[in-house]
Design a protein around this motif. Structure first.
Motif, PDB file in Angstrom:
ATOM      1  N   GLY A 177       0.779  -1.233   0.000  1.00 33.36           N
ATOM      2  CA  GLY A 177       0.000   0.000   0.000  1.00 33.36           C
ATOM      3  C   GLY A 177       0.807   1.277   0.000  1.00 33.36           C
ATOM      4  N   SER A 178       2.131   1.173   0.084  1.00 28.54           N
ATOM      5  CA  SER A 178       2.982   2.359   0.072  1.00 28.54           C
ATOM      6  C   SER A 178       4.377   1.932  -0.359  1.00 28.54           C
ATOM      7  N   TRP A 179       5.218   2.921  -0.645  1.00 28.88           N
ATOM      8  CA  TRP A 179       6.602   2.606  -1.011  1.00 28.88           C
ATOM      9  C   TRP A 179       7.331   1.925   0.149  1.00 28.88           C
ATOM     10  N   LEU A 180       6.993   2.302   1.378  1.00 28.11           N
ATOM     11  CA  LEU A 180       7.599   1.644   2.533  1.00 28.11           C
ATOM     12  C   LEU A 180       7.213   0.170   2.571  1.00 28.11           C
TER      13      LEU A 180
ATOM     14  N   ALA B 278       6.116   8.161   3.400  1.00 27.46           N
ATOM     15  CA  ALA B 278       5.528   7.530   2.223  1.00 27.46           C
ATOM     16  C   ALA B 278       4.007   7.529   2.251  1.00 27.46           C
ATOM     17  N   GLU B 279       3.411   7.449   3.459  1.00 27.86           N
ATOM     18  CA  GLU B 279       1.948   7.435   3.554  1.00 27.86           C
ATOM     19  C   GLU B 279       1.323   8.764   3.139  1.00 27.86           C
ATOM     20  N   ALA B 280       2.118   9.841   3.117  1.00 21.19           N
ATOM     21  CA  ALA B 280       1.577  11.170   2.790  1.00 21.19           C
ATOM     22  C   ALA B 280       1.434  11.381   1.293  1.00 21.19           C
ATOM     23  N   ILE B 281       1.856  10.419   0.471  1.00 20.80           N
ATOM     24  CA  ILE B 281       1.830  10.615  -0.973  1.00 20.80           C
ATOM     25  C   ILE B 281       0.401  10.737  -1.488  1.00 20.80           C
ATOM     26  N   LYS B 282      -0.535  10.069  -0.858  1.00 25.45           N
ATOM     27  CA  LYS B 282      -1.926  10.170  -1.297  1.00 25.45           C
ATOM     28  C   LYS B 282      -2.410  11.615  -1.262  1.00 25.45           C
ATOM     29  N   SER B 283      -2.048  12.361  -0.222  1.00 21.79           N
ATOM     30  CA  SER B 283      -2.478  13.760  -0.142  1.00 21.79           C
ATOM     31  C   SER B 283      -1.822  14.597  -1.236  1.00 21.79           C
TER      32      SER B 283
END
Length: 473
Positions: free
Chosen positions: A274-277, A340-345
């Motif tokens: 779900g993320s790059w991480l 990485a989780e902030a990419i959606k925003s």
């Protein structure tokens, strides 16, 4: 008929893996963890002795991608069902249950996301088999992953251990949304919590009863939409009534309220990628914890814990740690793994500004092949176009641009007005403004041409289609 009917949910956008994953070509169709895409791996995983005819639920825009990627691995689907609009997983699950119930009310349904990575297919099938008895008893079976860290990006399933369970399935006490770091650590220490893998096994009547109790408006809309199905080019298109279904998740609509749920722990590694991480965590790494991927060259010097991807250019990382660097032809991302989780925003921001880069890649895939922008300036645009063997573009015209074509590989059939001719390598032609034209590849290898457009308006919506074998608007 085999015991389990698999339904693959294939409608995600994967925006947290931007700029590689975008709505027009999302993560499930990318080869992120293996030579096959996540979607292809999922399809192969569900073709063993345990599983019956494969069904896929997706959106209209990805229908030809699904068809092409199935052909690449020599598989077919009994049903490719297309949503007129995305309504989240509750409506998709309801459609799966309704379809299975009409085909065989006694069959079990396995609902599986298309974009997850699973370490071992045989172990996965074994875990699914362990849930059959409970599903046959009228229970909803979910599959959990034993957590190995206090992850805040996953939902959790709290179980009662063996108390109240069925065979190897654990009784479920509650579903928990993505927790805080402190709560996740508590869940990890407790030992009775599992990550929610979003995979479910059930008899169709069992789930439909829950929809009737907890989400009747979803059931009503889906039942009507299934009655309105139309068939086109081998696809089944749900009716417009589907859009009346509330856009809610299956967890929210049913699983957080139902009382007849058990959990089977998966006995293999799993990631929702779900993320790059998450992708970095799942993949193998070099001695310094780096992952390097893509067709471009990646150089890593005195660096550790990084994920680096390049689709073409040479990318060099020197003396850095814990970065995500993704270089595409039209966009470059540099972020710390922790962000990485902030990419959606970020993607939401790009969408809000009307920037197409959030949705489309520089290379745009079509059912006949693809095109890629090479250069653009005032009143001109240069593209590379690939037409796959047997591919046929629509018969079309443009109001504001002319086009020059030069074939650089293969043979193309060119229609201009009432005339049709063949062009081979190093041959060219000119398409005047307003002239009806079409390209087709009658050969056995992909054909490539360079297209130079010139005119006052060069966007893709300057097109009038007269005939189209793919039935596009």
């Amino acid at each position: 008929m085999r015991e389990i009917l698999p339904f693959i949910l294939c409608g995600g956008a994967g925006t947290r893996l931007w700029p590689l994953s975008r709505e027009a070509f999302p993560k499930q169709f990318h080869r992120l963890t293996a030579p096959q895409s996540l979607f292809q791996q999922t399809c192969r995983r569900l073709t063993g002795e345990l599983f019956g005819e494969l069904s896929i639920l997706s959106n209209y825009c990805h229908r030809f991608l699904i068809q092409e990627q199935l052909q690449e691995i020599g598989l077919s689907a009994g049903n490719i069902v297309l949503e007129p609009a995305s309504r989240n997983t509750a409506a998709a699950a309801c459609i799966a249950a309704l379809m299975a119930g009409r085909a065989d009310p006694e069959a079990l349904v396995l609902l599986v996301p298309s974009d997850h990575a699973i370490g071992d297919d045989a172990s996965f099938a074994e875990s699914v088999g362990q849930g059959i008895f409970a599903a046959r008893q009228g229970l909803l079976v979910t599959f959990g992953v034993q957590p190995d860290c206090p992850h805040t990006g996953y939902g959790y399933i709290e179980t009662n251990g063996r108390e109240g369970g069925v065979n190897l399935a654990l009784a479920v006490k509650r579903f928990v949304e993505k927790p805080s770091r402190e709560a996740a650590q508590t869940y990890l220490d407790n030992g009775r919590f599992y990550w929610n893998a979003g995979i479910f096994l059930f008899k169709a009547p069992t789930l439909l009863e829950q929809f009737q109790t907890y989400a009747p408006e979803v059931l009503s809309a889906c039942r009507q939409a299934l009655n309105e199905v139309t068939k086109d080019l081998g696809f089944r298109e749900l009716g417009k009534s589907y859009e009346r279904a509330p856009a809610i998740s299956l967890d929210y609509a049913i699983m957080e309220q139902a009382r007849n749920i058990v959990c089977v722990p998966l006995s293999t590694s799993w990631s929702d990628v779900g993320s790059w991480l998450e992708l970095w965590s799942f993949l193998g790494k070099d001695a310094r914890g780096n992952v390097a991927k893509g067709e471009g060259s990646v150089i890593l010097e005195n660096s550790k814990g990084n994920y680096a991807y390049s689709d073409h250019a040479c990318v060099a990382l020197i003396g850095v740690e814990n970065l995500v660097v993704v270089a595409m032809g039209d966009a470059v991302l540099v972020a710390s793994k922790d962000s990485a989780e902030a990419i959606k925003s970020l993607v939401d921001h790009l969408k809000g500004n009307g920037q197409d880069i959030a949705l489309q890649h520089n290379r745009v895939y079509r059912p006949w092949g693809w095109y890629q922008g090479l250069n653009r300036g005032d009143r001109y645009q240069v593209k590379c176009i690939m037409v796959k063997p047997g591919g046929i573009l629509s018969l079309q015209s443009h109001h504001h641009r002319s086009e020059h074509w030069v074939v650089v590989r293969g043979t193309l059939e060119v229609t201009k007005g009432e005339e049709t001719s063949l062009l081979t390598e190093n041959q060219s032609t000119y398409i005047a403004i307003g002239e009806r034209h079409r390209l087709a590849n009658p050969g056995k290898i992909p054909a490539f041409l360079i297209e130079v457009q010139s005119g006052a308006y060069l966007d893709e919506d300057d097109i009038t289609r007269f005939e189209d074998v793919y039935h596009r608007d």
